[in-house]
Design a protein around this motif. Structure first.
Motif, PDB file in Angstrom:
ATOM      1  N   GLY A 144      24.523   3.560   4.042  1.00 51.80           N
ATOM      2  CA  GLY A 144      24.027   4.831   4.531  1.00 51.80           C
ATOM      3  C   GLY A 144      22.518   4.732   4.666  1.00 51.80           C
ATOM      4  O   GLY A 144      21.885   3.825   4.102  1.00 51.80           O
ATOM      5  N   PHE A 145      21.910   5.664   5.396  1.00 51.24           N
ATOM      6  CA  PHE A 145      20.489   5.552   5.744  1.00 51.24           C
ATOM      7  C   PHE A 145      19.582   5.313   4.543  1.00 51.24           C
ATOM      8  O   PHE A 145      18.637   4.531   4.599  1.00 51.24           O
ATOM      9  N   ALA A 146      19.853   5.995   3.415  1.00 51.16           N
ATOM     10  CA  ALA A 146      18.953   5.912   2.263  1.00 51.16           C
ATOM     11  C   ALA A 146      19.034   4.573   1.539  1.00 51.16           C
ATOM     12  O   ALA A 146      18.144   4.237   0.749  1.00 51.16           O
ATOM     13  N   ALA A 147      20.093   3.791   1.819  1.00 54.01           N
ATOM     14  CA  ALA A 147      20.197   2.459   1.219  1.00 54.01           C
ATOM     15  C   ALA A 147      19.049   1.566   1.666  1.00 54.01           C
ATOM     16  O   ALA A 147      18.742   0.565   1.014  1.00 54.01           O
ATOM     17  N   HIS A 148      18.424   1.927   2.777  1.00 54.13           N
ATOM     18  CA  HIS A 148      17.276   1.186   3.299  1.00 54.13           C
ATOM     19  C   HIS A 148      16.207   0.978   2.230  1.00 54.13           C
ATOM     20  O   HIS A 148      15.598  -0.096   2.135  1.00 54.13           O
ATOM     21  N   LEU A 149      15.970   1.995   1.403  1.00 55.33           N
ATOM     22  CA  LEU A 149      14.855   1.934   0.451  1.00 55.33           C
ATOM     23  C   LEU A 149      15.315   1.791  -0.993  1.00 55.33           C
ATOM     24  O   LEU A 149      14.579   2.110  -1.925  1.00 55.33           O
ATOM     25  N   ARG A 150      16.543   1.313  -1.180  1.00 57.30           N
ATOM     26  CA  ARG A 150      16.970   0.952  -2.540  1.00 57.30           C
ATOM     27  C   ARG A 150      16.520  -0.478  -2.808  1.00 57.30           C
ATOM     28  O   ARG A 150      17.094  -1.435  -2.275  1.00 57.30           O
ATOM     29  N   TYR A 151      15.487  -0.642  -3.583  1.00 58.55           N
ATOM     30  CA  TYR A 151      15.022  -1.985  -3.935  1.00 58.55           C
ATOM     31  C   TYR A 151      14.213  -1.930  -5.224  1.00 58.55           C
ATOM     32  O   TYR A 151      13.723  -0.871  -5.629  1.00 58.55           O
ATOM     33  N   HIS A 152      14.094  -3.071  -5.884  1.00 57.70           N
ATOM     34  CA  HIS A 152      13.318  -3.185  -7.129  1.00 57.70           C
ATOM     35  C   HIS A 152      11.829  -3.109  -6.811  1.00 57.70           C
ATOM     36  O   HIS A 152      11.382  -3.538  -5.747  1.00 57.70           O
ATOM     37  N   TRP A 153      11.061  -2.579  -7.740  1.00 54.53           N
ATOM     38  CA  TRP A 153       9.623  -2.385  -7.491  1.00 54.53           C
ATOM     39  C   TRP A 153       8.870  -3.698  -7.292  1.00 54.53           C
ATOM     40  O   TRP A 153       7.772  -3.711  -6.719  1.00 54.53           O
ATOM     41  N   MET A 154       9.457  -4.809  -7.726  1.00 58.11           N
ATOM     42  CA  MET A 154       8.780  -6.095  -7.521  1.00 58.11           C
ATOM     43  C   MET A 154       8.805  -6.541  -6.057  1.00 58.11           C
ATOM     44  O   MET A 154       7.958  -7.323  -5.627  1.00 58.11           O
TER      45      MET A 154
END
Length: 297
Positions: free
Chosen positions: A159-169
């Motif tokens: 889904g669209f918001a999965a785009h910005l699921r990532y670890h802060w590193m």
């Protein structure tokens, strides 16, 4: 040392003031906060009207987790650490160059002010996207980095918001590797660059959206949902070890360097990675995963 301490303090206060300006509409053309909200709502609406996987819920699995990741990574992360860290590292690098009689401008190939604005932005876009494509490959190829990147690949329903699921590193790695190439090609006006960033957000959201689009002939230029879903496939093809379809905004790099892979529509393929059944499902534990995974080894 005092200079670095002051730089860190100014970074925090400066970004806090910037966030307040965003929230109270003092930044208009390059307002990333409300720009992100508008883009997200529009792409979400497209998902609802033109769903590719029709059985997938509008509020899909981990929808709210990804919404939190989206705002945390795009805004709070900058406030907590990223801006201060980026500014400090950049200053240390510049100081090291100065100590040997150089500056980052010593390596500058040209002055973007001497170019037509559209050409300068095009060069910025192509260089930054190519560097990020290579960085993305590293996230898959280097085990240490892959442990961080697993968070993004833990998505089980796109889904669209999965785009910005990532670890802060991840942005630390991306920004570090991007700093010198961008510096070499010149200094860009922040408002001009915002056009490129907004375009990248739109394409990134669409890539992860529940949409069955490939843009026709333009699929060989721009990354798209039908291509990117194979990047998230749990089962990799036998001839591939690390991954496929690494493109962020542009797909052209994958076609040039033969990392493209779209055997069929990919509509109902399983997403994830090997042994993701044991991967944590909450934000805090996911953020701590790289540390604990190293301890287990």
């Amino acid at each position: 040392m005092n200079n670095y301490i002051n730089l860190i303090k100014n970074s925090y206060s400066g970004y806090w003031n910037y966030l307040k300006q965003e929230l109270f509409f003092q930044n208009q053309w390059d307002n990333y906060f409300y720009g992100l909200i508008v883009i997200s709502l529009l792409v979400w609406a497209l998902e609802i009207v033109f769903p590719w996987r029709k059985k997938q819920s509008i509020f899909r699995k981990d929808f709210w987790l990804d919404i939190f990741y989206m705002f945390f990574n795009f805004f709070l992360l900058n406030l907590i650490i990223l801006i201060a860290l980026s500014n400090t590292v950049a200053q240390i690098f510049n100081d090291l160059l100065t100590s040997i009689g150089l500056s980052i401008y010593s390596f500058q190939l040209f002055d973007v002010d001497d170019l037509p604005k559209w050409l300068g932005l095009l060069i910025f876009f192509l260089v930054s996207d190519f560097v990020q494509w290579n960085t993305h490959r590293l996230l898959h190829r280097i085990p240490f980095l892959w442990n961080f990147h697993k968070i993004h690949h833990s998505v089980k329903e796109m889904g669209f918001a999965a785009h910005l699921r990532y670890h802060w590193m991840e942005p630390v790695v991306y920004k570090s590797l991007l700093y010198i190439p961008i510096s070499i090609i010149g200094n860009y006006n922040a408002k001009d660059v915002s056009i490129v960033y907004f375009f990248a957000i739109i394409i990134g959201h669409l890539n992860h959206a529940n949409l069955g689009w490939d843009y026709g002939i333009f699929k060989y230029i721009f990354n798209n949902p039908k291509m990117h879903i194979w990047h998230h496939a749990k089962q990799l093809p036998k001839h591939v070890r690390f991954g496929v379809n690494y493109g962020l905004t542009l797909s052209i790099w994958d076609y040039i360097f033969k990392t493209d892979y779209i055997p069929n529509s990919g509509k109902d393929i399983e997403l994830g990675f090997t042994d993701d059944e044991t991967f944590p499902e909450d934000f805090i534990t996911q953020e701590m995963y790289p540390i604990f995974s190293r301890k287990r080894k």
